[in-house]
Every structure is written in C-alpha cells, then in structure tokens.
Design an enzyme around this catalytic site. Structure first.
Site, PDB file in Angstrom:
ATOM      1  N   CYS A 122       0.874  -1.168   0.000  1.00 16.55           N
ATOM      2  CA  CYS A 122       0.000   0.000   0.000  1.00 16.55           C
ATOM      3  C   CYS A 122       0.916   1.225   0.000  1.00 16.55           C
ATOM      4  CB  CYS A 122      -0.903  -0.027   1.224  1.00 16.55           C
ATOM      5  SG  CYS A 122      -1.976   1.426   1.371  1.00 16.55           S
ATOM      6  N   CYS A 132      -2.468  15.289   2.385  1.00 22.96           N
ATOM      7  CA  CYS A 132      -3.574  15.215   1.428  1.00 22.96           C
ATOM      8  C   CYS A 132      -4.464  16.431   1.615  1.00 22.96           C
ATOM      9  CB  CYS A 132      -4.380  13.937   1.656  1.00 22.96           C
ATOM     10  SG  CYS A 132      -5.758  13.709   0.503  1.00 22.96           S
ATOM     11  N   GLY A 174      -2.324  10.408   0.687  1.00 26.01           N
ATOM     12  CA  GLY A 174      -2.558  11.232  -0.491  1.00 26.01           C
ATOM     13  C   GLY A 174      -3.690  10.739  -1.363  1.00 26.01           C
ATOM     14  N   GLU A 175      -4.120  11.605  -2.251  1.00 29.87           N
ATOM     15  CA  GLU A 175      -5.133  11.305  -3.269  1.00 29.87           C
ATOM     16  C   GLU A 175      -4.410  11.088  -4.598  1.00 29.87           C
ATOM     17  OE1 GLU A 175      -7.735  10.752  -6.028  1.00 29.87           O
ATOM     18  OE2 GLU A 175      -8.507  10.846  -3.976  1.00 29.87           O
ATOM     19  N   SER A 181      -6.844   4.215  -6.181  1.00 25.12           N
ATOM     20  CA  SER A 181      -7.991   4.688  -5.413  1.00 25.12           C
ATOM     21  C   SER A 181      -8.199   6.184  -5.591  1.00 25.12           C
ATOM     22  CB  SER A 181      -7.814   4.375  -3.927  1.00 25.12           C
ATOM     23  OG  SER A 181      -6.815   5.203  -3.363  1.00 25.12           O
ATOM     24  N   SER A 235     -13.807   5.750  -3.120  1.00 20.05           N
ATOM     25  CA  SER A 235     -14.292   5.836  -1.744  1.00 20.05           C
ATOM     26  C   SER A 235     -15.561   6.679  -1.711  1.00 20.05           C
ATOM     27  CB  SER A 235     -13.222   6.459  -0.843  1.00 20.05           C
ATOM     28  OG  SER A 235     -13.682   6.558   0.489  1.00 20.05           O
ATOM     29  N   LEU A 236     -16.613   6.153  -1.082  1.00 21.26           N
ATOM     30  CA  LEU A 236     -17.899   6.857  -1.113  1.00 21.26           C
ATOM     31  C   LEU A 236     -18.230   7.543   0.216  1.00 21.26           C
ATOM     32  CD1 LEU A 236     -19.952   7.176  -3.456  1.00 21.26           C
ATOM     33  CD2 LEU A 236     -21.434   5.641  -2.172  1.00 21.26           C
ATOM     34  N   ASN A 277     -11.391   2.625  11.214  1.00 23.33           N
ATOM     35  CA  ASN A 277     -10.233   2.307  12.051  1.00 23.33           C
ATOM     36  C   ASN A 277      -9.833   3.526  12.876  1.00 23.33           C
ATOM     37  OD1 ASN A 277      -9.796  -0.389  11.001  1.00 23.33           O
ATOM     38  ND2 ASN A 277      -9.114   0.596   9.104  1.00 23.33           N
TER      39      ASN A 277
END
Length: 361
Positions: free
Chosen positions: A115, A122, A172-173, A204, A228-229, A304
């Site tokens: 990951c 971000c 980050g995005e 993502s 991601s919603l 989390n």
C-alpha cells in the site's frame, strides 16, 4: 535498518524520475542505442540496483557519461519499521527534503501487497482519514512513488512471499497527482521493466470527477479503479468528504457509469462504516440505490480509530447488517478485515509519524 540517501544535486538527473520515453530520449542523447534504455531500466526498476558500476552489461564509457550527468539513487531512506502480529509492516520513509511518508506491506495468503503513498499529506480533508488532517504538503515524484516498491523487498527478512501487488491507497489522493501516478503505472506494468499485472494493481480516489473522466478518455487504465464513497446522500457525504461539495454524487455516478471497463473488470466502491454516522439500514438502502446500474463490487471497511479520532468503530453486527441489505439487492460485497491495526497501519490511519500504541478497538 536500511539508510539510503537520495541524490540532492540539482545538476544531475535522477533516472528513477524519468518516464520510459524520457529515459529513451536521454540514452539516445548520450549517443547510445535505444536498447540501452531497456538495460538501464531493468537494473534500476526490476533489480533495484542504483550503482552504475554494478550494471555488468553497461560499457565503461557509457557508465562514465551516466555518472557525469545522472544518478540512479533511490529517493527514500528508512526511518522506522513497525511490525504487526498479522504480518503487516509499516514503513516510515524520509524524503530528500526531510518530509516523511508511510507505506505498508500487507501479508496475504500467497503474496505480499504494498500500500503506497502518492503525496505528503492530502488536501481532500476526509474526516475519517488521518492523513487528511495533515493537509497537503507536496506531491511525490514518480521516483518517490516507485522507490517505495523497489526498496521494500529488502526489508522483508526471511519472508518467502513475493511482493506482487500494489494498491495506491496510502497517504494522499492519487488522482490529485495524476501525471506522476500514471507514469509510475506505466513502469510498474511494462513487460520490459517491472512487469506487474494490471490486475494486481488498484488505484484509489475520493471521486475527482474531472480526473476520472480524463483517465476514461485516455482509455486502458493499467490498474483497477477504487472509489471511496463514505455516504450515498449528498449532505452527509459533503460533511464526511468535502470533495462532494465540488462534485456531487450524481456527477460521480455518471463518471463511473461512463468509465470504460475491460476484461470483465468492475469498479470497486469502498464504504467506510462509521459508528452512529453512516451505518444504519437507511444508509445501506441509499447506498444500494446509488449502486444501481453500475458495474461495481463493494468493499465495506469498518472505521479504524486513531489517537484523537472524531469517530468510533462500529460493531461487527452493525457491519454485517449493513452488508445484508446490499446482498439482498444482489450487490457483490466483501467486508475487508483491516490489517496493521496495532501499529496504526490500517486504512485511514497513516500520518507519517513514529509508531505509537493503537487504541483498543
């Protein structure tokens, strides 16, 4: 612990920051034939060698020219490794300018997944993500993105599992750093270089509609797409994810409906379930309505917590009840079990800090 300094000389070009076409141009500019670029890339990207003198099939004269004008040094150094009992390893990296990022090696049954991060901080400000509280400091270069993968195998010790999968889901995005992300994807997937399968890579986003449309227009994304919603109602999503104020759910759904998918692939829609915020059955029904007509699968992720987090983790019963509503509407749903919780390495917990005890969950 491995300490590898990044090259800091502005007078030298770092080859790890070059796209494949840029590397070809540089090699030809140094008077060499194009196949030399493939040789260099194999040493640097596939074998992780950053010393020209160890590149046995490169001529001495070419090495001298490379050393005079370029470097192949990796862009990161390791500050700390934190290991979870589930086999996850969180890596705290330092960049050449002193900024820090984290990435996580996730142990699966038959392989390892990295990951990785794409930005220092971000700007998206999602309330359920610890990185978002940092704000954006800067984008990572292509080389800083790739170095996370290239350097990670040396940190695995005796593990016999291979690092074969990549998810752009760290700090980050990714679509906010689209140019460098797409260049890194090209190198990850090119058969002559790192040769990862696009099916083993996931990109993502929080839902940057213009960038999703740009990728769709270019076609042939060499990765899966995960969105991601957070909520399927505009008011709540705008609260949890400020990006929704710029690009509403209807705009996002149209972009996803129009997104080209190949080989039977589906878009993954990730939904972080937060106790008492977006976890009731009405929220699940609204989510199901949003998914209608889209070629998607769903990842449900229980929130989390981290020190000072504004929300709490839902119960397992709540998550399963939420899932049941979706499954009854014939949606494909996976409840993702977060890894690395004890070292704050799970989804939404990264903040580029020294290891600290995880809150009880």
């Amino acid at each position: 612990m491995i300490l590898i300094e990044s090259n800091k000389s502005p007078s030298k070009i770092n080859l790890i920051d070059l796209s494949l076409s840029e590397l070809n141009d540089l090699v030809e500019g140094l008077g060499e034939k194009p196949f030399r670029a493939r040789q260099l890339a194999s040493w640097i990207f596939r074998k992780g060698i950053d010393d020209f003198n160890q590149m046995s099939d490169i001529s001495a004269s070419f090495k001298r020219r490379l050393e005079a004008q370029t470097t192949a040094k990796q862009c990161l150094k390791v500050l700390e490794l934190a290991r979870d009992q589930d086999g996850s390893i969180k890596i705290l990296w330092e960049l050449f300018d002193g900024n820090k990022i984290e990435s996580v090696i996730l142990q699966e049954r038959e392989h390892l997944t990295l990951c990785l991060s794409t930005q220092v901080g971000c700007r998206m400000g999602c309330l359920f993500c610890r990185t978002g509280a940092m704000g954006l400091i800067r984008n990572l270069t292509q080389g800083e993105i790739l170095s996370q993968f290239i350097m990670s195998p040396s940190l695995l010790g005796v593990s016999k599992l291979k690092l074969t999968n990549v998810v752009y889901m760290g700090m980050g995005e990714p679509l906010d750093n689209l140019s460098n992300v797409l260049k890194s994807l090209e190198i990850f997937t090119d058969p002559a270089y790192m040769a990862l399968s696009p099916r083993h890579i996931s990109l993502s986003t929080v839902g940057l509609v213009p960038q999703i449309e740009e990728i769709a227009e270019k076609g042939n994304l060499k990765a899966g797409l995960t969105v991601s919603l957070g909520s399927a109602t505009d008011d709540l999503r705008s609260y949890l994810m400020p990006i929704n104020r710029a690009y509403s759910l209807s705009q996002l759904k149209k972009a996803l409906a129009d997104f080209p998918l190949q080989g039977g692939r589906r878009i993954t829609v990730a939904y972080v379930v937060i106790k008492g915020v977006n976890d009731c059955l009405d929220h699940a029904r609204a989510f199901s309505r949003f998914l209608g007509g889209l070629k998607v699968k769903v990842n449900l992720i229980a929130f989390n917590p981290w020190p000072g987090a504004p929300f709490d983790r839902p119960s397992e019963e709540t998550v399963q009840a939420f899932k049941k509503v979706l499954v009854e509407k014939f949606h494909t749903v996976i409840v993702r079990r977060s890894k690395g919780l004890s070292v704050n390495a799970a989804c939404g917990q990264l903040a580029a800090q020294r290891a600290e005890p995880s809150p009880s969950v």
